[in-house]
Design a protein around this motif. Structure first.
Motif, PDB file in Angstrom:
ATOM      1  N   MET A   1       0.587  -1.100   0.135  1.00  0.00           N
ATOM      2  CA  MET A   1       0.074   0.000  -0.029  1.00  0.00           C
ATOM      3  C   MET A   1       1.265   0.710  -0.533  1.00  0.00           C
ATOM      4  O   MET A   1       1.898   1.204   0.644  1.00  0.00           O
ATOM      5  N   THR A   2       0.468   2.260  -0.587  1.00  0.00           N
ATOM      6  CA  THR A   2       1.186   3.231  -0.167  1.00  0.00           C
ATOM      7  C   THR A   2       0.630   4.730   0.743  1.00  0.00           C
ATOM      8  O   THR A   2       0.331   3.912   1.225  1.00  0.00           O
ATOM      9  N   ALA A   3       1.618   5.652   0.530  1.00  0.00           N
ATOM     10  CA  ALA A   3       2.015   6.783   1.735  1.00  0.00           C
ATOM     11  C   ALA A   3       0.575   7.501   1.752  1.00  0.00           C
ATOM     12  O   ALA A   3       0.431   8.154   0.325  1.00  0.00           O
ATOM     13  N   MET A   4       0.213   7.886   2.286  1.00  0.00           N
ATOM     14  CA  MET A   4      -0.882   9.324   2.317  1.00  0.00           C
ATOM     15  C   MET A   4      -0.049  10.672   2.172  1.00  0.00           C
ATOM     16  O   MET A   4       1.397  10.577   2.195  1.00  0.00           O
ATOM     17  N   PRO A   5      -0.361  11.842   2.033  1.00  0.00           N
ATOM     18  CA  PRO A   5       0.139  13.288   1.030  1.00  0.00           C
ATOM     19  C   PRO A   5       0.793  13.398   2.678  1.00  0.00           C
ATOM     20  O   PRO A   5       1.819  14.424   2.998  1.00  0.00           O
ATOM     21  N   CYS A   6      -0.022  12.856   3.741  1.00  0.00           N
ATOM     22  CA  CYS A   6       0.582  13.814   4.900  1.00  0.00           C
ATOM     23  C   CYS A   6       1.326  12.552   5.513  1.00  0.00           C
ATOM     24  O   CYS A   6       1.878  12.863   6.741  1.00  0.00           O
ATOM     25  N   GLY A   7       2.136  11.752   4.853  1.00  0.00           N
ATOM     26  CA  GLY A   7       2.662  10.338   5.551  1.00  0.00           C
ATOM     27  C   GLY A   7       2.053   9.772   5.668  1.00  0.00           C
ATOM     28  O   GLY A   7       3.180   8.059   6.464  1.00  0.00           O
ATOM     29  N   ARG A   8       1.399   9.559   6.402  1.00  0.00           N
ATOM     30  CA  ARG A   8       0.514   8.093   6.933  1.00  0.00           C
ATOM     31  C   ARG A   8       0.479   7.266   5.802  1.00  0.00           C
ATOM     32  O   ARG A   8      -0.143   7.399   4.609  1.00  0.00           O
ATOM     33  N   ARG A   9       0.511   5.693   6.459  1.00  0.00           N
ATOM     34  CA  ARG A   9       0.074   4.515   5.696  1.00  0.00           C
ATOM     35  C   ARG A   9      -0.612   4.471   5.020  1.00  0.00           C
ATOM     36  O   ARG A   9      -2.232   4.112   6.080  1.00  0.00           O
ATOM     37  N   SER A  10      -1.078   4.029   4.265  1.00  0.00           N
ATOM     38  CA  SER A  10      -2.888   3.415   3.525  1.00  0.00           C
ATOM     39  C   SER A  10      -3.351   2.221   4.317  1.00  0.00           C
ATOM     40  O   SER A  10      -4.102   1.674   4.920  1.00  0.00           O
ATOM     41  N   GLU A  11      -2.020   1.633   4.835  1.00  0.00           N
ATOM     42  CA  GLU A  11      -2.629  -0.090   5.302  1.00  0.00           C
ATOM     43  C   GLU A  11      -2.726   0.011   6.420  1.00  0.00           C
ATOM     44  O   GLU A  11      -3.499  -0.002   7.561  1.00  0.00           O
ATOM     45  N   ASP A  12      -1.629   1.092   6.977  1.00  0.00           N
ATOM     46  CA  ASP A  12      -2.617   1.133   8.172  1.00  0.00           C
ATOM     47  C   ASP A  12      -4.000   1.938   8.887  1.00  0.00           C
ATOM     48  O   ASP A  12      -4.820   1.485  10.079  1.00  0.00           O
ATOM     49  N   LEU A  13      -4.383   2.722   7.895  1.00  0.00           N
ATOM     50  CA  LEU A  13      -5.932   3.258   7.789  1.00  0.00           C
ATOM     51  C   LEU A  13      -6.450   1.619   7.306  1.00  0.00           C
ATOM     52  O   LEU A  13      -7.851   1.226   8.528  1.00  0.00           O
ATOM     53  N   HIS A  30      -6.153  11.570  14.412  1.00  0.00           N
ATOM     54  CA  HIS A  30      -5.200  12.042  13.428  1.00  0.00           C
ATOM     55  C   HIS A  30      -5.860  11.829  11.669  1.00  0.00           C
ATOM     56  O   HIS A  30      -6.867  13.180  10.966  1.00  0.00           O
ATOM     57  N   ALA A  31      -6.427  10.754  11.570  1.00  0.00           N
ATOM     58  CA  ALA A  31      -7.312  10.513  10.272  1.00  0.00           C
ATOM     59  C   ALA A  31      -8.895  11.442  10.407  1.00  0.00           C
ATOM     60  O   ALA A  31      -9.638  12.049   9.772  1.00  0.00           O
ATOM     61  N   ARG A  32      -9.517  12.056  11.778  1.00  0.00           N
ATOM     62  CA  ARG A  32     -10.686  12.658  12.291  1.00  0.00           C
ATOM     63  C   ARG A  32     -10.254  14.145  11.153  1.00  0.00           C
ATOM     64  O   ARG A  32     -10.910  14.990  10.323  1.00  0.00           O
ATOM     65  N   ALA A  33      -9.414  14.665  11.975  1.00  0.00           N
ATOM     66  CA  ALA A  33      -9.575  15.857  11.519  1.00  0.00           C
ATOM     67  C   ALA A  33      -8.208  16.419   9.834  1.00  0.00           C
ATOM     68  O   ALA A  33      -7.916  16.798   9.395  1.00  0.00           O
ATOM     69  N   CYS A  34      -7.610  15.292   9.519  1.00  0.00           N
ATOM     70  CA  CYS A  34      -6.759  15.431   8.214  1.00  0.00           C
ATOM     71  C   CYS A  34      -7.104  15.052   6.513  1.00  0.00           C
ATOM     72  O   CYS A  34      -8.261  14.256   6.677  1.00  0.00           O
ATOM     73  N   PRO A  35      -7.510  15.752   5.838  1.00  0.00           N
ATOM     74  CA  PRO A  35      -8.667  15.809   5.181  1.00  0.00           C
ATOM     75  C   PRO A  35      -7.549  14.925   3.914  1.00  0.00           C
ATOM     76  O   PRO A  35      -8.254  14.534   3.038  1.00  0.00           O
ATOM     77  N   HIS A  36      -6.338  14.005   3.717  1.00  0.00           N
ATOM     78  CA  HIS A  36      -6.383  12.759   3.267  1.00  0.00           C
ATOM     79  C   HIS A  36      -6.635  11.932   3.913  1.00  0.00           C
ATOM     80  O   HIS A  36      -7.227  11.091   3.223  1.00  0.00           O
ATOM     81  N   CYS A  37      -6.365  11.912   5.204  1.00  0.00           N
ATOM     82  CA  CYS A  37      -5.881  10.314   5.818  1.00  0.00           C
ATOM     83  C   CYS A  37      -8.772   9.805   5.492  1.00  0.00           C
ATOM     84  O   CYS A  37      -8.725   8.988   5.483  1.00  0.00           O
ATOM     85  N   GLY A  38      -8.964  11.810   6.504  1.00  0.00           N
ATOM     86  CA  GLY A  38     -10.746  11.091   6.405  1.00  0.00           C
ATOM     87  C   GLY A  38     -11.251  10.400   5.312  1.00  0.00           C
ATOM     88  O   GLY A  38     -12.157   9.647   5.906  1.00  0.00           O
TER      89      GLY A  38
END
Length: 176
Positions: A1-13, A30-38
């Motif tokens: 899986m890939t890293a999100m623009p914020c640096g978090r990994r999509s596999e962690d999501l 973090h995911a609740r506030a992040c425009p990429h992870c949310g």
């Protein structure tokens, strides 16, 4: 899986969507506030809705399961309060007959399978066998039938005139 623009990994999501926010509270915040992870978490969470629904729905019992379980229980304990007349004034409790049948049948199938159920009915004994894959089931069933008739006559008396042996399962051979 890939890293999100914020640096978090999509596999962690994905793990967060599958296991819930308690597994990683920091990532959940973090995911609740992040425009990429949310949005990614919401998308992944939506895929898990079907999985959660399937997990919450108990699977239906296979047809005949209740009857097979009753046979197994009777095959361990016998039918309470039932007796078999073996001679004038001599009666043998059903559970004794069942125990003798189980022992004799187990000896007859040793290494080739095992006894799954024993049930008595009037003058017939019903035996369910699990036979190891590759074993000639018909020959084994005949051996069990003959052994049970002889074993009952020798140990208890003329309890049954018939022995019905059925193969109810096939089990894999031992490994090695």
């Amino acid at each position: 899986m890939t890293a999100m623009p914020c640096g978090r990994r999509s596999e962690d999501l994905l793990r967060l969507a599958a296991d819930g926010p308690a597994t990683d509270p920091d990532l959940a915040r973090h995911a609740r506030a992040c425009p990429h992870c949310g949005p990614e978490l919401a998308r992944l969470d939506g895929h898990w809705d079907d999985v959660r629904a399937a997990a919450a729905t108990p699977p239906p019992a296979p047809p005949g399961l209740a009857e097979r379980m009753v046979d197994v229980l009777r095959g361990v304990r016998g039918t309470g309060g039932t007796y078999h007349g073996v001679a004038e004034g001599v009666r043998v409790a059903d559970h004794v007959v069942v125990m003798v049948v189980r022992r004799v049948a187990a000896d007859a199938v040793a290494g080739l399978g095992h006894v799954r159920a024993v049930r008595t009915e009037a003058d017939t004994i019903h035996i369910g066998l699990a036979v190891r894959y590759g074993v000639a089931a018909d020959a084994l069933a005949e051996r069990v039938r003959a052994s049970v008739l002889a074993g009952l006559a020798e140990r208890v008396g003329p309890v049954a005139t018939g022995v019905d042996v059925r193969v109810v399962d096939v089990v894999p051979p031992p490994i090695g």
